[in-house]
Design a protein around this motif. Structure first.
Motif, mmCIF file in Angstrom:
data_model
loop_
_atom_site.group_PDB
_atom_site.id
_atom_site.type_symbol
_atom_site.label_atom_id
_atom_site.label_comp_id
_atom_site.label_asym_id
_atom_site.label_seq_id
_atom_site.Cartn_x
_atom_site.Cartn_y
_atom_site.Cartn_z
ATOM 1 N N THR A 32 -32.629 -6.401 -3.910
ATOM 2 C CA THR A 32 -32.227 -5.020 -4.418
ATOM 3 C C THR A 32 -30.811 -5.133 -4.080
ATOM 4 O O THR A 32 -29.956 -4.410 -4.847
ATOM 5 N N ALA A 33 -30.406 -5.454 -2.759
ATOM 6 C CA ALA A 33 -28.973 -5.023 -2.548
ATOM 7 C C ALA A 33 -27.965 -5.983 -3.436
ATOM 8 O O ALA A 33 -27.039 -5.455 -3.732
ATOM 9 N N PHE A 34 -28.426 -7.157 -3.454
ATOM 10 C CA PHE A 34 -27.626 -8.139 -4.505
ATOM 11 C C PHE A 34 -27.598 -7.324 -5.937
ATOM 12 O O PHE A 34 -26.596 -7.598 -6.551
ATOM 13 N N ALA A 35 -28.614 -7.110 -6.490
ATOM 14 C CA ALA A 35 -28.607 -6.147 -7.661
ATOM 15 C C ALA A 35 -27.797 -4.945 -7.711
ATOM 16 O O ALA A 35 -27.148 -5.044 -8.960
ATOM 17 N N TYR A 36 -27.891 -4.433 -6.863
ATOM 18 C CA TYR A 36 -26.734 -3.202 -6.810
ATOM 19 C C TYR A 36 -25.356 -4.010 -6.663
ATOM 20 O O TYR A 36 -24.339 -3.183 -7.298
ATOM 21 N N LEU A 37 -25.026 -4.849 -5.983
ATOM 22 C CA LEU A 37 -23.642 -5.437 -5.867
ATOM 23 C C LEU A 37 -23.624 -6.182 -7.385
ATOM 24 O O LEU A 37 -22.124 -5.730 -7.605
ATOM 25 N N ALA A 38 -24.307 -6.436 -8.149
ATOM 26 C CA ALA A 38 -23.850 -7.171 -9.258
ATOM 27 C C ALA A 38 -23.642 -6.090 -10.244
ATOM 28 O O ALA A 38 -22.746 -5.994 -11.244
ATOM 29 N N VAL A 39 -24.611 -4.896 -10.245
ATOM 30 C CA VAL A 39 -24.344 -3.631 -11.193
ATOM 31 C C VAL A 39 -23.034 -3.363 -10.982
ATOM 32 O O VAL A 39 -22.409 -2.698 -11.637
ATOM 33 N N GLY A 40 -22.702 -3.039 -9.606
ATOM 34 C CA GLY A 40 -21.370 -2.229 -9.429
ATOM 35 C C GLY A 40 -20.356 -3.185 -9.522
ATOM 36 O O GLY A 40 -19.172 -2.750 -10.195
ATOM 37 N N LEU A 41 -20.279 -4.554 -9.612
ATOM 38 C CA LEU A 41 -19.416 -5.348 -10.010
ATOM 39 C C LEU A 41 -19.054 -5.303 -11.470
ATOM 40 O O LEU A 41 -17.789 -5.297 -11.971
ATOM 41 N N PHE A 42 -19.982 -5.335 -12.192
ATOM 42 C CA PHE A 42 -20.040 -5.108 -13.710
ATOM 43 C C PHE A 42 -19.435 -4.092 -14.091
ATOM 44 O O PHE A 42 -18.778 -3.614 -15.152
ATOM 45 N N THR A 43 -19.756 -3.056 -13.416
ATOM 46 C CA THR A 43 -19.645 -1.479 -13.747
ATOM 47 C C THR A 43 -18.101 -1.405 -13.472
ATOM 48 O O THR A 43 -17.263 -0.842 -14.209
ATOM 49 N N VAL A 44 -17.285 -1.706 -12.383
ATOM 50 C CA VAL A 44 -16.285 -1.479 -11.936
ATOM 51 C C VAL A 44 -15.413 -2.306 -12.574
ATOM 52 O O VAL A 44 -14.176 -1.873 -13.191
#
Length: 115
Positions: A100-112
């Motif tokens: 879940t944490a890596f999924a959040y990091l990936a979504v945050g990376l792509f969003t930012v």
């Protein structure tokens, strides 16, 4: 002292320093966002997009996201090792949290960086 590979840091002191450092980064990020919102007039899409479009804000947001994940991982690890005595259940819960944490990091990376 727990010395297995599940700990984020090398020792309890390292975890203590990491959680305090990540808390400071998160506090600074929160104060910066609150200050921006308080000092600007009506927040339109253009203002918000320009604010998060700058390189400094993208880097600061990514640092804050990584600090949040470090802070959450150490906290979850401490809670799970204190309260979940079944090793198998604790391992499964830690695995779910890491995914879940890596999924959040990936979504945050792509969003930012997608702005």
């Amino acid at each position: 002292m727990v010395t297995n590979a599940a700990s984020f840091g090398r020792s309890g002191v390292h975890d203590f320093i990491m959680i305090r450092a990540s808390a400071i980064i998160l506090a600074l990020y929160t104060l910066f966002l609150v200050g921006f919102i308080a000092c600007n007039g009506p927040l339109t899409y253009d203002v918000w997009s320009e604010f998060f479009g700058s390189l400094a804000m993208k880097v600061f947001t990514m640092i804050a996201l990584i600090a949040l994940l470090i802070h959450a991982w150490i906290g979850i690890w401490q809670v799970l090792t204190d309260y979940i005595k079944c090793t198998t259940l604790r391992g499964v819960l830690q695995f779910v949290f890491v995914i879940t944490a890596f999924a959040y990091l990936a979504v945050g990376l792509f969003t930012v960086w997608g702005v």
